[in-house]
Each structure stands twice: as C-alpha cells, then as structure tokens.
Design a protein around this motif. Sequence first.
Motif, PDB file in Angstrom:
ATOM      1  N   ASN A  39       0.610  -1.243  -0.047  1.00 55.19           N
ATOM      2  CA  ASN A  39       0.050  -0.122  -0.057  1.00 55.19           C
ATOM      3  C   ASN A  39       0.765   1.353  -0.074  1.00 55.19           C
ATOM      4  OD1 ASN A  39      -2.760  -1.261   0.038  1.00 55.19           O
ATOM      5  ND2 ASN A  39      -2.273  -1.882   2.185  1.00 55.19           N
ATOM      6  N   VAL A  40       1.924   1.140   0.247  1.00 56.00           N
ATOM      7  CA  VAL A  40       2.915   2.347   0.312  1.00 56.00           C
ATOM      8  C   VAL A  40       3.755   2.546  -0.792  1.00 56.00           C
ATOM      9  CG1 VAL A  40       5.037   3.403   1.189  1.00 56.00           C
ATOM     10  CG2 VAL A  40       3.530   1.911   2.966  1.00 56.00           C
ATOM     11  N   LYS A  41       3.388   3.714  -1.747  1.00 56.15           N
ATOM     12  CA  LYS A  41       3.868   3.995  -2.897  1.00 56.15           C
ATOM     13  C   LYS A  41       4.917   5.026  -2.915  1.00 56.15           C
ATOM     14  CE  LYS A  41       0.663   1.257  -4.624  1.00 56.15           C
ATOM     15  NZ  LYS A  41       0.782   0.254  -4.460  1.00 56.15           N
ATOM     16  N   PRO A  42       5.878   4.952  -3.854  1.00 56.22           N
ATOM     17  CA  PRO A  42       6.943   6.213  -3.830  1.00 56.22           C
ATOM     18  C   PRO A  42       6.307   7.511  -3.651  1.00 56.22           C
ATOM     19  CG  PRO A  42       7.313   4.452  -5.632  1.00 56.22           C
ATOM     20  CD  PRO A  42       5.870   4.007  -4.966  1.00 56.22           C
ATOM     21  N   GLU A  43       4.974   7.630  -4.172  1.00 51.71           N
ATOM     22  CA  GLU A  43       4.590   9.326  -3.849  1.00 51.71           C
ATOM     23  C   GLU A  43       4.171   9.475  -2.643  1.00 51.71           C
ATOM     24  OE1 GLU A  43       1.464   6.562  -5.978  1.00 51.71           O
ATOM     25  OE2 GLU A  43       3.520   7.030  -6.440  1.00 51.71           O
ATOM     26  N   ASN A  44       4.052   8.460  -1.743  1.00 54.05           N
ATOM     27  CA  ASN A  44       3.681   8.584  -0.323  1.00 54.05           C
ATOM     28  C   ASN A  44       5.051   8.899   0.378  1.00 54.05           C
ATOM     29  OD1 ASN A  44       1.721   5.872  -0.994  1.00 54.05           O
ATOM     30  ND2 ASN A  44       0.931   8.010  -0.625  1.00 54.05           N
ATOM     31  N   VAL A  45       6.195   8.823  -0.089  1.00 51.73           N
ATOM     32  CA  VAL A  45       7.277   8.948   0.850  1.00 51.73           C
ATOM     33  C   VAL A  45       8.097  10.426   0.422  1.00 51.73           C
ATOM     34  CG1 VAL A  45       9.530   8.128   1.344  1.00 51.73           C
ATOM     35  CG2 VAL A  45       7.864   6.590   0.886  1.00 51.73           C
ATOM     36  N   LYS A  46       8.128  11.323   1.515  1.00 50.03           N
ATOM     37  CA  LYS A  46       8.890  12.728   1.067  1.00 50.03           C
ATOM     38  C   LYS A  46      10.205  12.689   2.099  1.00 50.03           C
ATOM     39  CE  LYS A  46       4.995  14.664  -0.752  1.00 50.03           C
ATOM     40  NZ  LYS A  46       4.407  13.324  -1.465  1.00 50.03           N
ATOM     41  N   LEU A  47      11.329  13.061   1.116  1.00 48.90           N
ATOM     42  CA  LEU A  47      12.437  13.433   1.936  1.00 48.90           C
ATOM     43  C   LEU A  47      12.623  15.073   1.696  1.00 48.90           C
ATOM     44  CD1 LEU A  47      14.377  10.538   0.572  1.00 48.90           C
ATOM     45  CD2 LEU A  47      14.104  10.990   2.889  1.00 48.90           C
ATOM     46  N   GLU A  48      12.979  15.507   2.863  1.00 48.04           N
ATOM     47  CA  GLU A  48      13.372  16.800   2.706  1.00 48.04           C
ATOM     48  C   GLU A  48      14.827  17.011   3.826  1.00 48.04           C
ATOM     49  OE1 GLU A  48      10.287  18.905   4.442  1.00 48.04           O
ATOM     50  OE2 GLU A  48       9.055  18.836   2.815  1.00 48.04           O
ATOM     51  N   ARG A  49      15.709  18.174   3.238  1.00 47.17           N
ATOM     52  CA  ARG A  49      16.805  18.225   3.974  1.00 47.17           C
ATOM     53  C   ARG A  49      16.456  18.543   5.349  1.00 47.17           C
ATOM     54  NH1 ARG A  49      21.499  16.118   3.415  1.00 47.17           N
ATOM     55  NH2 ARG A  49      22.159  15.852   1.331  1.00 47.17           N
ATOM     56  N   SER A  50      17.597  18.253   6.341  1.00 46.58           N
ATOM     57  CA  SER A  50      17.127  18.624   7.838  1.00 46.58           C
ATOM     58  C   SER A  50      17.294  20.330   7.980  1.00 46.58           C
ATOM     59  CB  SER A  50      18.135  17.893   8.683  1.00 46.58           C
ATOM     60  OG  SER A  50      17.910  16.588   8.792  1.00 46.58           O
ATOM     61  N   GLN A  51      16.219  20.666   8.891  1.00 49.15           N
ATOM     62  CA  GLN A  51      16.356  22.040   9.178  1.00 49.15           C
ATOM     63  C   GLN A  51      17.207  22.544  10.397  1.00 49.15           C
ATOM     64  OE1 GLN A  51      14.578  24.178   7.210  1.00 49.15           O
ATOM     65  NE2 GLN A  51      13.868  22.344   6.031  1.00 49.15           N
ATOM     66  N   ASN A  52      17.955  21.350  11.040  1.00 50.40           N
ATOM     67  CA  ASN A  52      18.915  21.854  11.960  1.00 50.40           C
ATOM     68  C   ASN A  52      20.151  22.210  11.436  1.00 50.40           C
ATOM     69  OD1 ASN A  52      19.991  19.494  11.211  1.00 50.40           O
ATOM     70  ND2 ASN A  52      19.541  18.385  12.809  1.00 50.40           N
ATOM     71  N   TRP A  91      18.433  13.940   6.667  1.00 55.14           N
ATOM     72  CA  TRP A  91      17.070  13.947   5.913  1.00 55.14           C
ATOM     73  C   TRP A  91      16.154  13.905   6.700  1.00 55.14           C
ATOM     74  CZ3 TRP A  91      17.148  15.186   0.767  1.00 55.14           C
ATOM     75  CH2 TRP A  91      18.317  14.951  -0.003  1.00 55.14           C
ATOM     76  N   ASP A  92      14.946  14.534   6.810  1.00 56.73           N
ATOM     77  CA  ASP A  92      13.788  14.332   7.301  1.00 56.73           C
ATOM     78  C   ASP A  92      12.918  13.622   6.397  1.00 56.73           C
ATOM     79  OD1 ASP A  92      14.446  15.884   9.623  1.00 56.73           O
ATOM     80  OD2 ASP A  92      13.772  17.667   8.670  1.00 56.73           O
ATOM     81  N   MET A  93      12.384  12.435   6.817  1.00 61.80           N
ATOM     82  CA  MET A  93      11.490  11.445   6.131  1.00 61.80           C
ATOM     83  C   MET A  93      10.202  11.362   6.594  1.00 61.80           C
ATOM     84  SD  MET A  93      12.726   7.643   4.969  1.00 61.80           S
ATOM     85  CE  MET A  93      11.664   6.701   3.522  1.00 61.80           C
ATOM     86  N   THR A  94       9.256  11.465   5.713  1.00 61.04           N
ATOM     87  CA  THR A  94       7.770  11.359   6.061  1.00 61.04           C
ATOM     88  C   THR A  94       7.129  10.426   5.275  1.00 61.04           C
ATOM     89  OG1 THR A  94       7.779  13.781   6.810  1.00 61.04           O
ATOM     90  CG2 THR A  94       5.725  12.439   6.288  1.00 61.04           C
ATOM     91  N   VAL A  95       6.159   9.541   5.784  1.00 59.93           N
ATOM     92  CA  VAL A  95       5.598   8.582   4.989  1.00 59.93           C
ATOM     93  C   VAL A  95       3.993   8.690   5.319  1.00 59.93           C
ATOM     94  CG1 VAL A  95       5.235   6.024   4.531  1.00 59.93           C
ATOM     95  CG2 VAL A  95       7.619   6.752   5.023  1.00 59.93           C
ATOM     96  N   ASP A  96       3.358   9.207   4.503  1.00 63.84           N
ATOM     97  CA  ASP A  96       1.921   9.514   4.679  1.00 63.84           C
ATOM     98  C   ASP A  96       1.268   8.524   3.672  1.00 63.84           C
ATOM     99  OD1 ASP A  96       1.490  11.297   6.769  1.00 63.84           O
ATOM    100  OD2 ASP A  96       2.520  12.738   5.275  1.00 63.84           O
ATOM    101  N   TYR A  97       0.402   7.662   4.046  1.00 65.21           N
ATOM    102  CA  TYR A  97      -0.528   6.738   3.145  1.00 65.21           C
ATOM    103  C   TYR A  97      -1.631   6.381   3.785  1.00 65.21           C
ATOM    104  CZ  TYR A  97       0.775   2.650   5.871  1.00 65.21           C
ATOM    105  OH  TYR A  97       1.165   1.888   6.832  1.00 65.21           O
ATOM    106  N   GLU A  98      -2.750   5.759   3.027  1.00 62.07           N
ATOM    107  CA  GLU A  98      -4.085   5.559   3.298  1.00 62.07           C
ATOM    108  C   GLU A  98      -4.335   4.332   2.726  1.00 62.07           C
ATOM    109  OE1 GLU A  98      -8.084   7.333   1.514  1.00 62.07           O
ATOM    110  OE2 GLU A  98      -7.200   8.672   3.095  1.00 62.07           O
ATOM    111  N   VAL A  99      -4.824   3.428   3.403  1.00 62.60           N
ATOM    112  CA  VAL A  99      -5.353   2.053   3.215  1.00 62.60           C
ATOM    113  C   VAL A  99      -6.769   2.225   3.136  1.00 62.60           C
ATOM    114  CG1 VAL A  99      -5.213  -0.363   3.781  1.00 62.60           C
ATOM    115  CG2 VAL A  99      -3.344   1.184   4.069  1.00 62.60           C
TER     116      VAL A  99
END
Length: 129
Positions: free
Chosen positions: A76-89, A94-102
């Motif tokens: 159920n987890v697709k590549p578009e559900n995974v976001k990577l951003e450079r750390s703000q510190n 990297w700050d990694m976020t996985v948001d998905y819906e089932v």
Amino acid sequence: MKRTQRGMTLLSFVVVLGVVGFFAYIGMKLFPMYSEYYAVKQALRGLQAEPGIANQDPARIKNLFFRRLDISYSDNVKPENVKLERSQNGGPGWDMTVDYEVRKALVANLDVVGRFHADGKLANVGDGG
C-alpha cells in the motif's frame, strides 16, 4: 423443591456468537493494515541505524526503504507517499515522512479507511560522524 434451569438459550448463544464473529471479522480486516504500518515504522528505524545515510541521495534512500518494505510484503505504500527533505537543523541529514491511506471493503458498500503517518530523522548516527 423445584429446580430452575440456568444458562444460555439457543437464541442468546446465536446472538453472542454473531457479535463475536462480527468483531473477529473486523479484526481480520484491520490487522493487516496495522501490521503494514508496523513494517513501515521498522523500515524507517532500520534506515535511521544505517551508517552514512545522511550523505545518501534521496533516490538511494527510497530504494533502501522500499527494499525493507518488500521483505514485509507491504503493497500500500507507494513512492509518492514518501517525502524526503533536508534537515532544518543545519547539519547533514534528511527528514523522511511517510503518509499513506489504506481502504478495505468491509461489508457491502461500507469501507474501512486507515490513514497512517510515520516520520523520522535520518542522520549520521552509526558511522561516527
């Protein structure tokens, strides 16, 4: 002296059995969703322990993440559900976020929907840097 019988009637037994069966059915529908969420959290923890992960490019990090998910048969987890951003510190990482819906069919036209969120900071923890 007259003895009265005690216990469940057949009708009350069928009703209790139906209620227990219904909740068991709901549990069977929900368990795989939460099992997959646990696999996502485990894969994220595994990435956090990976040496030199903060210096990897996003494509490599996603590849490592989805390899870990493939072991758990998560679909159920697709590549578009995974976001990577450079750390703000300010440091590398990297700050990694996985948001998905089932969404699973429950009964007739009723569905059960689960929204899941997992996040973590990927920094150079295991390599001494």
